[in-house]
Structure formats: C-alpha cells, structure tokens
Design a protein around this motif. Structure first.
Motif, mmCIF file in Angstrom:
data_model
loop_
_atom_site.group_PDB
_atom_site.id
_atom_site.type_symbol
_atom_site.label_atom_id
_atom_site.label_comp_id
_atom_site.label_asym_id
_atom_site.label_seq_id
_atom_site.Cartn_x
_atom_site.Cartn_y
_atom_site.Cartn_z
ATOM 1 N N GLN A 179 29.042 -46.667 -56.315
ATOM 2 C CA GLN A 179 29.686 -45.361 -56.307
ATOM 3 C C GLN A 179 28.816 -44.338 -57.059
ATOM 4 O OE1 GLN A 179 32.582 -44.041 -54.944
ATOM 5 N NE2 GLN A 179 31.802 -42.137 -55.786
ATOM 6 N N PRO B 90 28.159 -40.789 -59.114
ATOM 7 C CA PRO B 90 29.017 -40.027 -60.033
ATOM 8 C C PRO B 90 29.817 -38.967 -59.285
ATOM 9 C CG PRO B 90 26.843 -40.337 -60.979
ATOM 10 C CD PRO B 90 26.756 -40.819 -59.558
ATOM 11 N N LEU B 91 31.125 -38.913 -59.552
ATOM 12 C CA LEU B 91 32.015 -38.009 -58.839
ATOM 13 C C LEU B 91 33.186 -37.644 -59.742
ATOM 14 C CD1 LEU B 91 32.588 -36.733 -55.983
ATOM 15 C CD2 LEU B 91 34.009 -38.750 -55.545
ATOM 16 N N ARG B 92 33.588 -36.375 -59.731
ATOM 17 C CA ARG B 92 34.733 -35.950 -60.541
ATOM 18 C C ARG B 92 35.929 -36.850 -60.256
ATOM 19 N NH1 ARG B 92 35.486 -30.218 -62.383
ATOM 20 N NH2 ARG B 92 37.688 -30.693 -61.945
ATOM 21 N N ILE B 93 36.640 -37.228 -61.300
ATOM 22 C CA ILE B 93 37.721 -38.191 -61.138
ATOM 23 C C ILE B 93 38.885 -37.621 -60.333
ATOM 24 C CG2 ILE B 93 38.948 -37.616 -63.296
ATOM 25 C CD1 ILE B 93 39.321 -40.715 -63.620
ATOM 26 N N LYS C 126 38.655 -35.588 -57.764
ATOM 27 C CA LYS C 126 38.266 -35.718 -56.354
ATOM 28 C C LYS C 126 38.284 -37.187 -55.928
ATOM 29 C CE LYS C 126 34.817 -34.035 -53.063
ATOM 30 N NZ LYS C 126 34.770 -35.229 -52.217
ATOM 31 N N TYR C 127 37.776 -38.052 -56.797
ATOM 32 C CA TYR C 127 37.732 -39.477 -56.477
ATOM 33 C C TYR C 127 39.135 -40.025 -56.231
ATOM 34 C CZ TYR C 127 36.667 -44.459 -56.921
ATOM 35 O OH TYR C 127 36.550 -45.803 -56.687
ATOM 36 N N SER D 185 39.999 -33.789 -65.804
ATOM 37 C CA SER D 185 39.699 -33.797 -64.368
ATOM 38 C C SER D 185 38.212 -33.788 -64.061
ATOM 39 C CB SER D 185 40.349 -32.584 -63.691
ATOM 40 O OG SER D 185 41.747 -32.615 -63.830
ATOM 41 N N ASN D 186 37.406 -33.266 -64.989
ATOM 42 C CA ASN D 186 35.975 -33.172 -64.709
ATOM 43 C C ASN D 186 35.194 -34.418 -65.109
ATOM 44 O OD1 ASN D 186 36.125 -32.918 -67.451
ATOM 45 N ND2 ASN D 186 34.947 -31.021 -67.601
ATOM 46 N N TYR D 187 35.894 -35.444 -65.603
ATOM 47 C CA TYR D 187 35.207 -36.707 -65.919
ATOM 48 C C TYR D 187 34.617 -37.281 -64.633
ATOM 49 C CZ TYR D 187 34.458 -41.622 -67.019
ATOM 50 O OH TYR D 187 33.896 -42.861 -67.163
ATOM 51 N N LYS D 188 33.393 -37.764 -64.709
ATOM 52 C CA LYS D 188 32.739 -38.333 -63.529
ATOM 53 C C LYS D 188 32.782 -39.862 -63.580
ATOM 54 C CE LYS D 188 29.794 -34.431 -62.363
ATOM 55 N NZ LYS D 188 28.429 -33.968 -62.026
ATOM 56 N N ARG E 199 32.114 -43.797 -62.824
ATOM 57 C CA ARG E 199 30.896 -44.591 -62.731
ATOM 58 C C ARG E 199 31.260 -45.981 -62.190
ATOM 59 N NH1 ARG E 199 31.019 -41.703 -67.381
ATOM 60 N NH2 ARG E 199 29.202 -40.379 -67.893
#
Length: 354
Positions: free
Chosen positions: A24, A26-29, A31-32, A73-76, A78
């Motif tokens: 995966q 890195p993606l904002r949580i 959105k994920y 919300s901006n946590y990415k 991993r």
C-alpha cells in the motif's frame, strides 16, 4: 458511526479493525477508509477522526503488543498498520437467537446436516444483516437439540458461500464432526463443483487457474488475484470445464482445490471471463456481443431475469466424520439460472437458424 462525540466517555469499544495490505502506498487515512469501509462517507470518517475514534497501531508496535493511538484525517497509512474504529458504546449484540425461517434440509443425521441456501440469503450475521440469516434458520431447526449452541464456534456451518450464490452447505452438529469436516476442507479432501455462466468464449474445453487470492487494494469488498510467488494473499486453484457455449457467454463447471473468498468470481475475472451479472466484478456490463439496440435490450432482459452473479454450488462431497462413508450430494440449478440458460440456448439457436 452514529455517535461522533465522545461526551467525556473514558471507555471505548472496538467496532472495526483492519490491517493495511502489503504494498500500500502512503495515503490519507480518511481517503483510505472511505474506500475500504462499506456505507461510510469520507465526511463521516473525518468526523470520527476529529472525535478521536480512529486509532492506528504501527506494524512494529503491534509486534510489541502495543495498542493504537488516535490519529487525524491527514495521517498517512503505511503497510502493516492496524486501523481500528473505537466508539463510546458497545458493539451491536450479535448473539444468534433462533428465528423461524424456512430451511431447505437435503440430508440430516446425528452428526451433520446438508442444507440448500437460496440466492439472496445471507449466511452469517454481519454489518446490516443481523437477522434473517441462514445461521438463524439453522438455530431454529436445531432449537430442541440440547447439545447444539448456535453461538458455539465448535459447531455449525463448516464453510460458506456468498449471499447471491445458491447451493449446498454442510452443518456440523457436534464439535467432533466439525473438527473432522474442517480438516477435510483445510486439506482439500472435499469435492465441490459449481456451475457458472461467464462472459466470453473459451479457446479450450477445460483449464486450470492458479493465482493467490487477496483483498483488492482499491476495493476492500472485492478480491484480486496475485502471482503464486508474490507472497500476497492465499494460494488458490480453480479447475474449469466448458459445459455449453453460447457464443458471447459460456456455461462452465468449476471445481475447487481451495476455498478462498470469491475464488471463482476473482479467478474468472482474472482470465477475462467475469461471471455474468456479477456487479462487483464487472459482469453487469455488456462485455461481448453486438452493438445493436436489440442485443442491448436482450442483455438487459437477461440481467432482469437473473439479477445476481450466475453461480451455483451444485455438488458437495466428503467423508462422513462418523461412519467413514463417502457422502455425495447434488442440487438442481435454481429457476432463475435455468430460465437464463434456456434464454441463451434459444438465442444461439435463432442465430444458427438465421
């Protein structure tokens, strides 16, 4: 996520948990999770994070037995992250109580039972389906059996099929029977075959599909196929045999070596033959055939006739856990599949005669 304010509550209860797949990016949580949690919008997930309900534990922390911590919300995310939704109320009670629901029993003795599940019936309680499932019907049927507890995982259904798949399932009445049958399924000693209508025509009359089955990284409700040596997902093998050809679709028999989630649906899509009318795997589009208005209307009528993936668990075979006898069961195709197959036969016949 009905309640998004902590209101001073000190105790939180786990309502959802998932592990981020390998590979995966890195993606904002927010959105994920909006892509992986059914029926939840990104706005609601953001509100839950703002309230401190979205927790994350890294892969390293998880290995050390540490618990998660709230993230914004901006946590990415991993690879390997453990994500949990922690709310200030207990999870919905999923205790199974017997419900008087019609149950089609094909065979029964003191150790086990063979039942037929119609398409559209959910097997186990889950999100949005806490009542009216097959296990509730089984609990009612066995309500007078003192040794059968529907909430005891040591008894009950030995395997599953999808909600919109019809066919045969085996139920263990005793822990000994479930253990014995479970080992047969685990070691692939059972015999199971399915009948499916798929898009496209096959070059060969039979074939073998091998590829690991794992969660689709873009859609958690769908499975994907990965190379056998990728280390992603679980090994899966499907054998298929052509039963009838209709030009633009084919009726096939599928025999499973393994029993992975959505195995036939994912494997068939992987080789370019999605199941007919399988919305989740792209089978609800016109994938083969003509561009004429009459053909498009014909396909739409086919979808209405059988508005589900055209898949039926036809046969089931195993060794009886008590007698050691080989047990084999076969079920007829349901009416919607029979009607659809006959419609394709007529279509092919008319083409050949024109």
């Amino acid at each position: 996520m009905d309640s998004l304010e902590q209101g001073g509550s000190e105790e939180l209860y786990e309502h959802f948990r998932m592990e981020v797949d390998r590979g995966q990016v890195p993606l904002r949580i927010d959105k994920y999770l909006s892509e992986h949690m059914q029926h939840q919008t990104r706005n609601r997930i953001q509100a839950a994070a703002e309230a401190g309900f979205i927790h994350v534990c890294s892969a390293d922390d998880a290995r050390q037995g540490k618990s998660g911590h709230p993230v914004k919300s901006n946590y990415k995310v991993r690879p390997g992250d453990i994500i949990t939704l922690m709310l200030d109320r207990p999870h919905f009670d999923t205790t199974i109580e017997p419900e008087d629901i019609p149950l089609d029993v094909r065979y029964e003795d003191d150790a086990l039972m063979i039942v037929y599940k119609p398409a559209g019936m959910v097997v186990h309680p889950g999100c949005g389906n806490f009542h009216g499932t097959l296990v509730h019907a089984i609990a009612w049927h066995l309500r007078n059996l003192p040794t059968y507890d529907p909430n005891d995982p040591q008894v009950g259904l030995v395997h599953r099929i999808d909600k919109d798949t019809s066919g045969l399932l085996v139920v263990a009445k005793t822990p000994e029977a479930k253990s014995h049958l479970g080992k047969q399924f685990f070691h692939h000693d059972t015999h199971r075959s399915y009948v499916a209508l798929v898009w496209g025509n096959f070059v060969e009359d039979e074939g073998r599909i091998e590829g690991n089955i794992g969660r689709d990284v873009r859609d958690r409700l769908r499975m994907d196929v990965f190379p056998p040596d990728s280390g992603i997902g679980k090994p899966a093998v499907t054998h298929y045999r052509v039963l009838e050809r209709y030009g633009y679709t084919t009726l096939v028999e599928c025999r499973l070596e393994t029993g992975r989630t959505h195995q036939i649906r994912a494997h068939m899509k992987h080789i370019g033959h999605p199941l007919f009318a399988d919305e989740r795997y792209g089978g609800c589009e016109i994938l083969r055939g003509e561009r004429s208005a009459s053909y498009k209307a014909y396909i739409q009528n086919c979808f209405k006739l059988c508005p589900r993936q055209v898949l039926h668990a036809k046969t089931l075979g195993f060794i009886h856990p008590v007698t050691g006898e080989q047990m084999d069961f076969t079920s007829e195709l349901p009416e919607d599949m029979q009607a659809l197959i006959e419609k394709w036969r007529n279509y092919t016949r008319n083409i050949e005669e024109s």
